[in-house]
Design a protein around this motif. Sequence first.
Motif, PDB file in Angstrom:
ATOM      1  N   ASN A   1      23.844 -27.607  19.064  1.00 54.71           N
ATOM      2  CA  ASN A   1      22.409 -27.900  19.011  1.00 54.71           C
ATOM      3  C   ASN A   1      22.084 -29.241  19.669  1.00 54.71           C
ATOM      4  O   ASN A   1      22.071 -30.295  19.039  1.00 54.71           O
ATOM      5  CB  ASN A   1      21.972 -27.905  17.540  1.00 54.71           C
ATOM      6  CG  ASN A   1      20.491 -27.746  17.407  1.00 54.71           C
ATOM      7  OD1 ASN A   1      19.726 -28.384  18.127  1.00 54.71           O
ATOM      8  ND2 ASN A   1      20.069 -26.887  16.501  1.00 54.71           N
ATOM      9  N   LYS A   2      21.777 -29.156  20.972  1.00 52.80           N
ATOM     10  CA  LYS A   2      21.604 -30.406  21.748  1.00 52.80           C
ATOM     11  C   LYS A   2      20.413 -31.232  21.301  1.00 52.80           C
ATOM     12  O   LYS A   2      20.471 -32.455  21.283  1.00 52.80           O
ATOM     13  CB  LYS A   2      21.513 -30.104  23.250  1.00 52.80           C
ATOM     14  CG  LYS A   2      20.543 -29.009  23.631  1.00 52.80           C
ATOM     15  CD  LYS A   2      21.247 -27.698  23.868  1.00 52.80           C
ATOM     16  CE  LYS A   2      20.282 -26.544  23.731  1.00 52.80           C
ATOM     17  NZ  LYS A   2      20.589 -25.387  24.529  1.00 52.80           N
ATOM     18  N   LYS A   3      19.324 -30.585  20.900  1.00 47.56           N
ATOM     19  CA  LYS A   3      18.161 -31.348  20.470  1.00 47.56           C
ATOM     20  C   LYS A   3      18.485 -32.136  19.201  1.00 47.56           C
ATOM     21  O   LYS A   3      18.233 -33.343  19.106  1.00 47.56           O
ATOM     22  CB  LYS A   3      16.973 -30.406  20.216  1.00 47.56           C
ATOM     23  CG  LYS A   3      15.732 -31.130  19.782  1.00 47.56           C
ATOM     24  CD  LYS A   3      14.540 -30.204  19.684  1.00 47.56           C
ATOM     25  CE  LYS A   3      13.305 -30.970  19.229  1.00 47.56           C
ATOM     26  NZ  LYS A   3      12.135 -30.117  19.114  1.00 47.56           N
TER      27      LYS A   3
ATOM     28  N   ILE B   1      23.301 -30.366  37.299  1.00 50.35           N
ATOM     29  CA  ILE B   1      22.347 -29.358  36.824  1.00 50.35           C
ATOM     30  C   ILE B   1      22.803 -29.027  35.412  1.00 50.35           C
ATOM     31  O   ILE B   1      23.919 -28.531  35.228  1.00 50.35           O
ATOM     32  CB  ILE B   1      22.393 -28.114  37.730  1.00 50.35           C
ATOM     33  CG1 ILE B   1      21.930 -28.476  39.145  1.00 50.35           C
ATOM     34  CG2 ILE B   1      21.545 -26.983  37.142  1.00 50.35           C
ATOM     35  CD1 ILE B   1      22.167 -27.399  40.177  1.00 50.35           C
ATOM     36  N   PHE B   2      21.975 -29.343  34.424  1.00 51.91           N
ATOM     37  CA  PHE B   2      22.395 -29.195  33.027  1.00 51.91           C
ATOM     38  C   PHE B   2      21.645 -28.070  32.322  1.00 51.91           C
ATOM     39  O   PHE B   2      21.828 -27.873  31.126  1.00 51.91           O
ATOM     40  CB  PHE B   2      22.144 -30.486  32.222  1.00 51.91           C
ATOM     41  CG  PHE B   2      22.870 -31.720  32.707  1.00 51.91           C
ATOM     42  CD1 PHE B   2      23.815 -31.667  33.713  1.00 51.91           C
ATOM     43  CD2 PHE B   2      22.609 -32.955  32.120  1.00 51.91           C
ATOM     44  CE1 PHE B   2      24.476 -32.814  34.150  1.00 51.91           C
ATOM     45  CE2 PHE B   2      23.258 -34.107  32.540  1.00 51.91           C
ATOM     46  CZ  PHE B   2      24.193 -34.037  33.559  1.00 51.91           C
ATOM     47  N   ASN B   3      20.770 -27.373  33.030  1.00 47.31           N
ATOM     48  CA  ASN B   3      19.993 -26.324  32.366  1.00 47.31           C
ATOM     49  C   ASN B   3      20.078 -25.025  33.154  1.00 47.31           C
ATOM     50  O   ASN B   3      19.679 -24.963  34.327  1.00 47.31           O
ATOM     51  CB  ASN B   3      18.529 -26.776  32.209  1.00 47.31           C
ATOM     52  CG  ASN B   3      17.682 -25.721  31.514  1.00 47.31           C
ATOM     53  OD1 ASN B   3      17.064 -24.872  32.144  1.00 47.31           O
ATOM     54  ND2 ASN B   3      17.671 -25.737  30.189  1.00 47.31           N
ATOM     55  N   GLY B   4      20.611 -23.994  32.497  1.00 50.57           N
ATOM     56  CA  GLY B   4      20.821 -22.715  33.164  1.00 50.57           C
ATOM     57  C   GLY B   4      19.527 -21.981  33.457  1.00 50.57           C
ATOM     58  O   GLY B   4      19.374 -21.347  34.510  1.00 50.57           O
ATOM     59  N   THR B   5      18.577 -22.053  32.522  1.00 50.77           N
ATOM     60  CA  THR B   5      17.329 -21.307  32.679  1.00 50.77           C
ATOM     61  C   THR B   5      16.555 -21.744  33.918  1.00 50.77           C
ATOM     62  O   THR B   5      16.146 -20.912  34.733  1.00 50.77           O
ATOM     63  CB  THR B   5      16.450 -21.487  31.415  1.00 50.77           C
ATOM     64  OG1 THR B   5      17.203 -21.033  30.300  1.00 50.77           O
ATOM     65  CG2 THR B   5      15.149 -20.735  31.515  1.00 50.77           C
ATOM     66  N   THR B   6      16.347 -23.059  34.059  1.00 45.27           N
ATOM     67  CA  THR B   6      15.578 -23.531  35.217  1.00 45.27           C
ATOM     68  C   THR B   6      16.323 -23.247  36.512  1.00 45.27           C
ATOM     69  O   THR B   6      15.711 -22.913  37.525  1.00 45.27           O
ATOM     70  CB  THR B   6      15.259 -25.033  35.120  1.00 45.27           C
ATOM     71  OG1 THR B   6      16.412 -25.703  34.635  1.00 45.27           O
ATOM     72  CG2 THR B   6      14.088 -25.293  34.216  1.00 45.27           C
TER      73      THR B   6
ATOM     74  N   PHE C   1      19.504 -16.815  28.226  1.00 43.37           N
ATOM     75  CA  PHE C   1      19.723 -18.183  28.715  1.00 43.37           C
ATOM     76  C   PHE C   1      18.687 -19.155  28.146  1.00 43.37           C
ATOM     77  O   PHE C   1      18.991 -20.306  27.870  1.00 43.37           O
ATOM     78  CB  PHE C   1      19.627 -18.253  30.257  1.00 43.37           C
ATOM     79  CG  PHE C   1      20.564 -17.324  30.979  1.00 43.37           C
ATOM     80  CD1 PHE C   1      21.791 -16.990  30.431  1.00 43.37           C
ATOM     81  CD2 PHE C   1      20.220 -16.793  32.226  1.00 43.37           C
ATOM     82  CE1 PHE C   1      22.659 -16.129  31.102  1.00 43.37           C
ATOM     83  CE2 PHE C   1      21.080 -15.937  32.907  1.00 43.37           C
ATOM     84  CZ  PHE C   1      22.293 -15.602  32.343  1.00 43.37           C
ATOM     85  N   ALA C   2      17.446 -18.662  28.016  1.00 49.93           N
ATOM     86  CA  ALA C   2      16.342 -19.570  27.660  1.00 49.93           C
ATOM     87  C   ALA C   2      16.348 -19.914  26.173  1.00 49.93           C
ATOM     88  O   ALA C   2      16.857 -19.155  25.339  1.00 49.93           O
ATOM     89  CB  ALA C   2      15.016 -18.931  28.045  1.00 49.93           C
ATOM     90  N   GLU C   3      15.770 -21.057  25.843  1.00 52.81           N
ATOM     91  CA  GLU C   3      15.553 -21.434  24.449  1.00 52.81           C
ATOM     92  C   GLU C   3      14.478 -20.517  23.873  1.00 52.81           C
ATOM     93  O   GLU C   3      13.702 -19.925  24.626  1.00 52.81           O
ATOM     94  CB  GLU C   3      15.054 -22.879  24.370  1.00 52.81           C
ATOM     95  CG  GLU C   3      16.007 -23.902  24.946  1.00 52.81           C
ATOM     96  CD  GLU C   3      17.349 -23.925  24.239  1.00 52.81           C
ATOM     97  OE1 GLU C   3      17.391 -24.249  23.057  1.00 52.81           O
ATOM     98  OE2 GLU C   3      18.361 -23.593  24.884  1.00 52.81           O
TER      99      GLU C   3
ATOM    100  N   LYS D   1      29.479 -21.760  33.909  1.00 48.07           N
ATOM    101  CA  LYS D   1      28.273 -21.133  33.363  1.00 48.07           C
ATOM    102  C   LYS D   1      27.656 -22.032  32.301  1.00 48.07           C
ATOM    103  O   LYS D   1      28.301 -22.370  31.314  1.00 48.07           O
ATOM    104  CB  LYS D   1      28.610 -19.765  32.788  1.00 48.07           C
ATOM    105  CG  LYS D   1      28.850 -18.754  33.893  1.00 48.07           C
ATOM    106  CD  LYS D   1      28.972 -17.352  33.376  1.00 48.07           C
ATOM    107  CE  LYS D   1      29.068 -16.407  34.573  1.00 48.07           C
ATOM    108  NZ  LYS D   1      29.492 -15.074  34.203  1.00 48.07           N
ATOM    109  N   GLY D   2      26.403 -22.396  32.529  1.00 45.57           N
ATOM    110  CA  GLY D   2      25.759 -23.374  31.656  1.00 45.57           C
ATOM    111  C   GLY D   2      25.026 -22.757  30.482  1.00 45.57           C
ATOM    112  O   GLY D   2      24.592 -23.469  29.577  1.00 45.57           O
ATOM    113  N   ALA D   3      24.872 -21.455  30.488  1.00 39.92           N
ATOM    114  CA  ALA D   3      24.146 -20.803  29.399  1.00 39.92           C
ATOM    115  C   ALA D   3      24.690 -19.392  29.235  1.00 39.92           C
ATOM    116  O   ALA D   3      25.383 -18.877  30.115  1.00 39.92           O
ATOM    117  CB  ALA D   3      22.652 -20.761  29.717  1.00 39.92           C
ATOM    118  N   GLY D   4      24.352 -18.793  28.093  1.00 39.05           N
ATOM    119  CA  GLY D   4      24.779 -17.411  27.865  1.00 39.05           C
ATOM    120  C   GLY D   4      25.705 -17.328  26.661  1.00 39.05           C
ATOM    121  O   GLY D   4      26.360 -18.300  26.283  1.00 39.05           O
TER     122      GLY D   4
HETATM  123  N1  HSE Z   1      18.501 -22.901  27.355  1.00 37.28           N
HETATM  124  C1  HSE Z   1      19.731 -23.526  27.694  1.00 37.28           C
HETATM  125  C2  HSE Z   1      19.905 -23.433  29.195  1.00 37.28           C
HETATM  126  C3  HSE Z   1      20.867 -22.848  26.985  1.00 37.28           C
HETATM  127  O1  HSE Z   1      19.199 -22.641  29.823  1.00 37.28           O
HETATM  128  O2  HSE Z   1      20.722 -24.153  29.757  1.00 37.28           O
HETATM  129  C4  HSE Z   1      22.186 -23.545  27.108  1.00 37.28           C
HETATM  130  O3  HSE Z   1      22.165 -24.814  26.561  1.00 37.28           O
END
Ligand code: HSE
Length: 415
Positions: free
Chosen positions: A96-98, A149-154, A180-182, A292-295
Motif C-alpha cells: 500500500n504505497k499511499k 516510470i513508476f505507474n503502469g496505468t498511465t 492495473f488502475a487504482e 511489470k509495474g502493475a497487475g
Molecule cells: N495503479 C498502480 C499502477 C498499480 O498502475 O502502477 C501498481 O502499483
Amino acid sequence: MSSRIKIGLFGFGCVGQGLYHVLNKSTGFKADIKKIVVKNKNKKRDYAQELISFDKNDILENPEIDVVVELIDDAIEAYHIVKTALQKGKHVVTANKKMLALHLEELYELQKQYKVSLLYEGSACGSIPIIRTLEEYFDNEPLQKLSGIFNGTTNYILTKIINEKLSYQDALKEAQEKGFAESNPTNDVEGYDAKYKAVILALHAFGTIVKPDNVLNIGITGLAENDIEYASEKNYKIKLTPTITLTENNKLNILVIPQFIRNINQLFNVENEFNGVIVSGKFSGEQFLQGKGAGSFPTGAAVLSDISALSHGYKYEYKKHEQGNAPEFTNNVSLTIYLRYNQKKELKHFNFIDIAESYTALNFNYIVGKISLEELIKNKVLIKENKLFVAMVNDNIKPNTERVKKATESITEFA
Ligand code: HSE
C-alpha cells in the motif's frame, strides 16, 4: 520464525488473489495462508471460501499467525491494520504505497520499537526489485538521481493513445479491466500514485523522508491531440516520469511530471504496464531496471518475495537514513518545460526565466522555456482546472533571442 510461515491476509482483490495463486504455484518457497479478512460480505468468491473472515481480530489476535500481509485498498484502514500488527509483534508485508508514503516516519520507528520487520517491495514498481536493490546493493554508494516510470496505468494509457490511437477513455477502461488502475484512477492519472512510490524510493535511495504534500505531481489529464502531434513531430514519446534528484548544493528534489523522451533514453521503449527505473550512482554510473509495474501476478510475486525474505529474518536497515546526513528536501530548482495553454490570459500566471520557443495559432499555443519549480507549484490548480499540458523537456535548448523577445512581449501584453 517457525520453518513454515503462517500468513494472515487482509484483502482478496487483484493483488491478494495474485499472491494466492503465485504462492500455490511456487515450487520452492512454501507458506500457509491461515485466514483472509475481507470487507465485502456480498462479493462472490470462487475459491479460498474456507479461509474468508470479516473480523480483523481473526488475524490480529491470532497467536498462530506470524506474518500479516496487508493488501487492501483503503489507506486509512490499512494504516490501522499495519500499525496494530507491528505493535502486536507481527511482521508485516504490504503493497500500500499511499499508506506507506503518508506514514513512513512512524512506520520506521515502529519497526525499531517493536523489533519487527515491515517489507514492501510490491509497493513500488510492481515486480522490479528496486527497494532491495537500493537497500542491499546501493547502500554504500552516493546516488545522484533516481528516475523512471513508476505507474503502469498511465504508461498503458499513453502507449495505447499514442501508438494505437485509442481514445483516452477506452485506454483507461482497458487499464482498469486488466487490474492495473487504482480503484480511484485519479490517483494514477494525476500522478499521486507515482508520487507515493517516489517518496518511498527516496527514503531507500537517499535516506530522506519527504512528505508527499511537498512534492508536485502533474499528471496526464490535460494531454490533448496537439500535444501528441507536437511530440511526434519532434520524435518524442510522452511518459509520466517521477525524478528524484540530488541538486548541486546537495539537496533533494522530487517531482512527478510528464516528460518528452527521446529514443536515446532507456525509458523510450518501456511501454504498456511496464515500469522502468534508472539509478544514477556517483561511481557506478547509470543502471536500468525494467519490469511489470502493475497487475495481479507481478505484484503478487513481489509480495511473495517479501514473505520469503521474512522467513530468512530479512529487514530493511535504512542505512542512508540511519547515517544521519540525508539531504534536505527542496523545491528550489528550475526546469525546462513545454506548456500548452488555451488562452493567452493563462500565460500571465507563469513567469518564465528563459523562453526558447513560442507558438501561437487559432487552436494551439505553447511555450518552451525554463521556469522555476515554485512557479509551477503556484500554478498547479490552474494547470489542472484549465487542462493545460505541461511536460519536462530535457533537451539542451538554447534560447533564440529574437523569439524570446517576441514571446516576452506577448506575455507582457496580457500581464
Ligand atoms: N495503479 C498502480 C499502477 C498499480 O498502475 O502502477 C501498481 O502499483
